[in-house]
Design a protein around this motif. Structure first.
Motif, PDB file in Angstrom:
ATOM      1  N   GLY A 149      -3.963 -10.943  -1.835  1.00  0.00           N
ATOM      2  CA  GLY A 149      -4.809 -10.111  -0.989  1.00  0.00           C
ATOM      3  C   GLY A 149      -5.046  -8.739  -1.602  1.00  0.00           C
ATOM      4  N   LYS A 150      -5.097  -7.727  -0.755  1.00  0.00           N
ATOM      5  CA  LYS A 150      -5.365  -6.357  -1.190  1.00  0.00           C
ATOM      6  C   LYS A 150      -4.067  -5.685  -1.627  1.00  0.00           C
ATOM      7  CE  LYS A 150      -9.056  -5.722   2.159  1.00  0.00           C
ATOM      8  NZ  LYS A 150      -9.552  -4.917   3.263  1.00  0.00           N
ATOM      9  N   VAL A 151      -4.102  -5.039  -2.793  1.00  0.00           N
ATOM     10  CA  VAL A 151      -2.971  -4.254  -3.268  1.00  0.00           C
ATOM     11  C   VAL A 151      -3.501  -2.950  -3.851  1.00  0.00           C
ATOM     12  CG1 VAL A 151      -1.474  -6.240  -3.743  1.00  0.00           C
ATOM     13  CG2 VAL A 151      -2.930  -5.357  -5.557  1.00  0.00           C
ATOM     14  N   SER A 152      -2.705  -1.910  -3.722  1.00  0.00           N
ATOM     15  CA  SER A 152      -3.103  -0.645  -4.334  1.00  0.00           C
ATOM     16  C   SER A 152      -1.865   0.204  -4.617  1.00  0.00           C
ATOM     17  CB  SER A 152      -4.075   0.126  -3.443  1.00  0.00           C
ATOM     18  OG  SER A 152      -3.437   0.562  -2.262  1.00  0.00           O
ATOM     19  N   PHE A 153      -2.060   1.154  -5.523  1.00  0.00           N
ATOM     20  CA  PHE A 153      -1.000   2.092  -5.895  1.00  0.00           C
ATOM     21  C   PHE A 153      -1.655   3.412  -6.242  1.00  0.00           C
ATOM     22  CE2 PHE A 153       1.433   4.193  -9.280  1.00  0.00           C
ATOM     23  CZ  PHE A 153       2.644   4.360  -8.635  1.00  0.00           C
ATOM     24  N   LYS A 154      -1.044   4.495  -5.777  1.00  0.00           N
ATOM     25  CA  LYS A 154      -1.577   5.822  -6.078  1.00  0.00           C
ATOM     26  C   LYS A 154      -0.422   6.757  -6.412  1.00  0.00           C
ATOM     27  CE  LYS A 154      -4.781   9.287  -4.594  1.00  0.00           C
ATOM     28  NZ  LYS A 154      -6.024   9.487  -3.909  1.00  0.00           N
ATOM     29  N   SER A 155      -0.594   7.476  -7.505  1.00  0.00           N
ATOM     30  CA  SER A 155       0.345   8.534  -7.889  1.00  0.00           C
ATOM     31  C   SER A 155      -0.489   9.679  -8.450  1.00  0.00           C
ATOM     32  CB  SER A 155       1.344   8.008  -8.938  1.00  0.00           C
ATOM     33  OG  SER A 155       0.681   7.735 -10.155  1.00  0.00           O
ATOM     34  N   SER A 156       0.177  10.693  -8.960  1.00  0.00           N
ATOM     35  CA  SER A 156      -0.567  11.850  -9.467  1.00  0.00           C
ATOM     36  C   SER A 156      -1.441  11.492 -10.668  1.00  0.00           C
ATOM     37  CB  SER A 156       0.402  12.967  -9.852  1.00  0.00           C
ATOM     38  OG  SER A 156       1.277  12.515 -10.866  1.00  0.00           O
ATOM     39  N   ASP A 157      -1.052  10.461 -11.430  1.00  0.00           N
ATOM     40  CA  ASP A 157      -1.825  10.113 -12.614  1.00  0.00           C
ATOM     41  C   ASP A 157      -2.438   8.701 -12.599  1.00  0.00           C
ATOM     42  OD1 ASP A 157       0.681   8.943 -12.798  1.00  0.00           O
ATOM     43  OD2 ASP A 157       0.778   9.123 -14.971  1.00  0.00           O
ATOM     44  N   LYS A 158      -2.251   7.956 -11.510  1.00  0.00           N
ATOM     45  CA  LYS A 158      -2.798   6.592 -11.434  1.00  0.00           C
ATOM     46  C   LYS A 158      -3.414   6.336 -10.071  1.00  0.00           C
ATOM     47  CE  LYS A 158       0.428   4.220 -14.501  1.00  0.00           C
ATOM     48  NZ  LYS A 158       1.450   3.183 -14.585  1.00  0.00           N
ATOM     49  N   ASN A 159      -4.468   5.537 -10.087  1.00  0.00           N
ATOM     50  CA  ASN A 159      -5.070   5.051  -8.845  1.00  0.00           C
ATOM     51  C   ASN A 159      -5.548   3.627  -9.115  1.00  0.00           C
ATOM     52  OD1 ASN A 159      -5.991   4.940  -6.241  1.00  0.00           O
ATOM     53  ND2 ASN A 159      -7.946   5.921  -6.707  1.00  0.00           N
ATOM     54  N   ILE A 160      -4.771   2.656  -8.654  1.00  0.00           N
ATOM     55  CA  ILE A 160      -5.063   1.246  -8.911  1.00  0.00           C
ATOM     56  C   ILE A 160      -5.410   0.582  -7.583  1.00  0.00           C
ATOM     57  CG2 ILE A 160      -4.130  -0.928  -9.776  1.00  0.00           C
ATOM     58  CD1 ILE A 160      -2.059   0.841 -11.346  1.00  0.00           C
ATOM     59  N   VAL A 161      -6.537  -0.131  -7.554  1.00  0.00           N
ATOM     60  CA  VAL A 161      -6.959  -0.815  -6.327  1.00  0.00           C
ATOM     61  C   VAL A 161      -7.488  -2.201  -6.686  1.00  0.00           C
ATOM     62  CG1 VAL A 161      -8.523  -0.774  -4.341  1.00  0.00           C
ATOM     63  CG2 VAL A 161      -7.591   1.368  -5.230  1.00  0.00           C
ATOM     64  N   ASN A 162      -7.014  -3.213  -5.972  1.00  0.00           N
ATOM     65  CA  ASN A 162      -7.561  -4.566  -6.068  1.00  0.00           C
ATOM     66  C   ASN A 162      -7.773  -5.037  -4.638  1.00  0.00           C
ATOM     67  OD1 ASN A 162      -8.025  -7.344  -6.257  1.00  0.00           O
ATOM     68  ND2 ASN A 162      -6.768  -7.535  -8.097  1.00  0.00           N
ATOM     69  N   ASP A 163      -9.028  -5.098  -4.211  1.00  0.00           N
ATOM     70  CA  ASP A 163      -9.358  -5.426  -2.822  1.00  0.00           C
ATOM     71  C   ASP A 163      -9.448  -6.915  -2.516  1.00  0.00           C
ATOM     72  OD1 ASP A 163      -9.426  -2.877  -1.760  1.00  0.00           O
ATOM     73  OD2 ASP A 163     -11.514  -2.561  -2.355  1.00  0.00           O
ATOM     74  N   LYS A 164      -9.346  -7.787  -3.533  1.00  0.00           N
ATOM     75  CA  LYS A 164      -9.555  -9.209  -3.260  1.00  0.00           C
ATOM     76  C   LYS A 164      -8.398 -10.105  -3.670  1.00  0.00           C
ATOM     77  CE  LYS A 164     -13.464 -10.194  -5.197  1.00  0.00           C
ATOM     78  NZ  LYS A 164     -14.774 -10.690  -5.593  1.00  0.00           N
ATOM     79  N   ASP A 165      -8.037 -10.054  -4.945  1.00  0.00           N
ATOM     80  CA  ASP A 165      -7.091 -11.055  -5.433  1.00  0.00           C
ATOM     81  C   ASP A 165      -5.855 -10.453  -6.098  1.00  0.00           C
ATOM     82  OD1 ASP A 165      -8.346 -10.111  -7.681  1.00  0.00           O
ATOM     83  OD2 ASP A 165      -8.944 -12.060  -8.444  1.00  0.00           O
ATOM     84  N   GLY A 166      -5.354  -9.389  -5.522  1.00  0.00           N
ATOM     85  CA  GLY A 166      -4.097  -8.831  -5.996  1.00  0.00           C
ATOM     86  C   GLY A 166      -2.946  -9.683  -5.498  1.00  0.00           C
ATOM     87  N   THR A 167      -1.842  -9.638  -6.202  1.00  0.00           N
ATOM     88  CA  THR A 167      -0.681 -10.411  -5.765  1.00  0.00           C
ATOM     89  C   THR A 167       0.530  -9.516  -5.554  1.00  0.00           C
ATOM     90  OG1 THR A 167       0.003 -10.932  -8.027  1.00  0.00           O
ATOM     91  CG2 THR A 167      -1.428 -12.528  -6.922  1.00  0.00           C
ATOM     92  N   VAL A 168       1.358  -9.966  -4.617  1.00  0.00           N
ATOM     93  CA  VAL A 168       2.633  -9.325  -4.324  1.00  0.00           C
ATOM     94  C   VAL A 168       3.668 -10.437  -4.301  1.00  0.00           C
ATOM     95  CG1 VAL A 168       3.975  -7.991  -2.645  1.00  0.00           C
ATOM     96  CG2 VAL A 168       1.519  -7.632  -2.819  1.00  0.00           C
ATOM     97  N   GLU A 169       4.781 -10.217  -4.966  1.00  0.00           N
ATOM     98  CA  GLU A 169       5.865 -11.187  -4.911  1.00  0.00           C
ATOM     99  C   GLU A 169       7.101 -10.471  -4.405  1.00  0.00           C
ATOM    100  OE1 GLU A 169       7.681 -14.850  -7.430  1.00  0.00           O
ATOM    101  OE2 GLU A 169       6.976 -13.141  -8.586  1.00  0.00           O
TER     102      GLU A 169
END
Length: 166
Positions: free
Chosen positions: A75-95
């Motif tokens: 599903g949707k996964v994201s990560f944000k820090s002072s130097d990164k902004n990663i977003v996957n709105d469709k097919d991100g995975t979490v284990e």
């Protein structure tokens, strides 16, 4: 190396070795005869154990495999820090991985999102799983076939809304 870090490396190593075993058995013709032959040969000879430098024996890996529980979500996964902004709105995975059936969980993400390690989780009366130190901005919850993460720590934020897949 402290004990917690060693256990983490054991878990990662087990996953890697398991994956190598599956790949090698799948690419060598008759997997059932190959797997039984290889496991007999390997388990007799610790010198062939690629993880012996960590002090992990073949027996340790077998015990860990028996006591490991993992679920994967899409599903949707994201990560944000002072130097990164990663977003996957469709097919991100979490284990979410639990080793040795203890309270500590390891949560890994796709898309080069850093993992959350040694998160203490507790089972609720309704069967859901939630992090022990849960607050509105520090929430990891697995309920039914869904995982919801809104976890902020040290200026970094992990988010996920995903459903289990097999």
């Amino acid at each position: 190396m402290n004990r917690q870090m060693k256990n983490y490396f054991k878990a990662v190593a087990l996953i890697l070795v398991s994956g190598m075993g599956i790949v090698s058995c799948g690419s060598m013709g008759d997997a059932s005869s190959t797997a039984s032959t290889n496991s007999k040969d390997i388990t007799k000879d610790e010198s062939k154990n690629p993880l012996r430098f960590l002090g992990i024996t073949w027996d340790d890996m077998a015990k860990m495999g028996e006591k490991m529980d993992a679920d994967q979500f899409l599903g949707k996964v994201s990560f944000k820090s002072s130097d990164k902004n990663i977003v996957n709105d469709k097919d991100g995975t979490v284990e979410i991985l639990n080793i040795m059936k203890g309270p500590n969980y390891y949560i890994t993400f796709s898309d080069k999102i850093p993992s959350l390690v040694e998160i203490k989780m507790i089972r609720q009366e309704d069967g859901s799983l939630i992090n022990k130190d849960a607050t509105e901005t520090k929430m990891i919850k697995v309920q039914g076939k869904k995982i919801h993460i809104n976890y902020t720590e040290d200026g970094k934020t992990w988010k996920a809304d995903a459903e289990i897949y097999y």
